[in-house]
Design an enzyme around this catalytic site. Structure first.
Site, PDB file in Angstrom:
ATOM      1  N   GLY A  19      66.625  64.094   0.149  1.00 41.63           N
ATOM      2  CA  GLY A  19      65.328  64.512   0.662  1.00 41.63           C
ATOM      3  C   GLY A  19      65.058  65.997   0.555  1.00 41.63           C
ATOM      4  O   GLY A  19      64.022  66.476   1.025  1.00 41.63           O
ATOM      5  N   ASN A  38      82.275  59.531  -9.688  1.00 37.79           N
ATOM      6  CA  ASN A  38      80.852  59.599  -9.997  1.00 37.79           C
ATOM      7  C   ASN A  38      80.492  60.978 -10.554  1.00 37.79           C
ATOM      8  O   ASN A  38      79.861  61.095 -11.619  1.00 37.79           O
ATOM      9  CB  ASN A  38      80.039  59.306  -8.738  1.00 37.79           C
ATOM     10  N   SER A  66      75.904  65.461  -4.804  1.00 35.32           N
ATOM     11  CA  SER A  66      77.206  66.088  -5.102  1.00 35.32           C
ATOM     12  C   SER A  66      77.686  66.917  -3.914  1.00 35.32           C
ATOM     13  O   SER A  66      77.730  68.140  -3.984  1.00 35.32           O
ATOM     14  CB  SER A  66      77.132  66.937  -6.379  1.00 35.32           C
ATOM     15  N   GLY A  91      78.797  56.587   6.034  1.00 30.90           N
ATOM     16  CA  GLY A  91      79.207  57.646   5.122  1.00 30.90           C
ATOM     17  C   GLY A  91      78.044  58.349   4.469  1.00 30.90           C
ATOM     18  O   GLY A  91      78.143  58.785   3.315  1.00 30.90           O
TER      19      GLY A  91
END
Length: 208
Positions: free
Chosen positions: A40, A87, A111, A160
């Site tokens: 966001g 990822n 990240s 998480g």
């Protein structure tokens, strides 16, 4: 058990066309613009605006969006700690290839872990890795909540979730930091222009 890095009897095949030649063809220098921040915070918005502005200038870019990549390249990964590491590693490897091809690669991912972003920086030539930190407060991001994820996380339906029950580690030495102003996210065009100004100053938008 992961088999990453366990291949044997493989040899690096050099390309007959190098990065310098590809950059000359495109009249730009390949690099990675790595946009990081909370959900966001405006990462995807900036990525799209930046790509559009670069296209208007005749510069070739490509967006690697975190959500989009989980539909394909990373669809086998979840959100456990080890999956998040893998990822980011995969995206870093792909971004490196785009930069080597002479493109301006725009990677847009939360990240959250500093060590993973730093690993990508080391993977790519340091001067070609531009970390853009979307420094927007949790309060602002949660108020924006374009995907409704904070609401689900607060209700305990997502575990998480970065910023709620999993940490976000802010960059220590990012190239560009974009901050909220009076409790609002800057306009997409204003943010894109700041990144483009940096790319111009560092010589990425021409090949000399």
């Amino acid at each position: 058990m992961s088999t990453v890095g366990n291949s044997t009897n493989i040899f690096w095949q050099e390309s007959p066309i190098g990065k310098t030649e590809r950059q000359k063809l495109l009249n730009q220098k390949g690099c990675v613009v790595w946009i990081t921040g909370l959900s966001g915070s405006g990462k995807s918005t900036l990525a799209c605006s930046l790509s559009r502005e670069l296209n208007n200038r005749g510069k070739l870019s490509y967006i690697l969006d975190g959500d989009n990549l989980r539909h394909g390249l990373n669809k086998d990964l979840g959100f456990k700690a080890e999956d998040r590491v893998e990822n980011i590693r995969r995206v870093g490897e792909v971004a490196k290839l785009f930069a080597d091809a002479g493109l301006i690669c725009i990677a847009s991912l939360i990240s959250p872990y500093r060590k993973d972003r730093d690993a990508c920086r080391e993977m790519i030539q340091n001067s070609s890795f531009i970390e853009v930190f979307m420094n927007m407060s949790l309060q602002l991001c949660e108020a924006r909540d374009p995907k409704g994820l904070y609401k689900l996380a607060r209700a305990g339906k997502i575990k998480g979730f970065t910023g709620i029950d999993d940490p976000y580690e802010s960059p220590l030495n990012c190239e560009i930091e974009l901050k909220e102003k009076e409790g609002e996210c800057p306009s997409p065009v204003a943010m894109a222009e700041e990144v483009i100004s940096y790319l111009e100053d560092k010589g990425f938008l021409q090949n000399e």
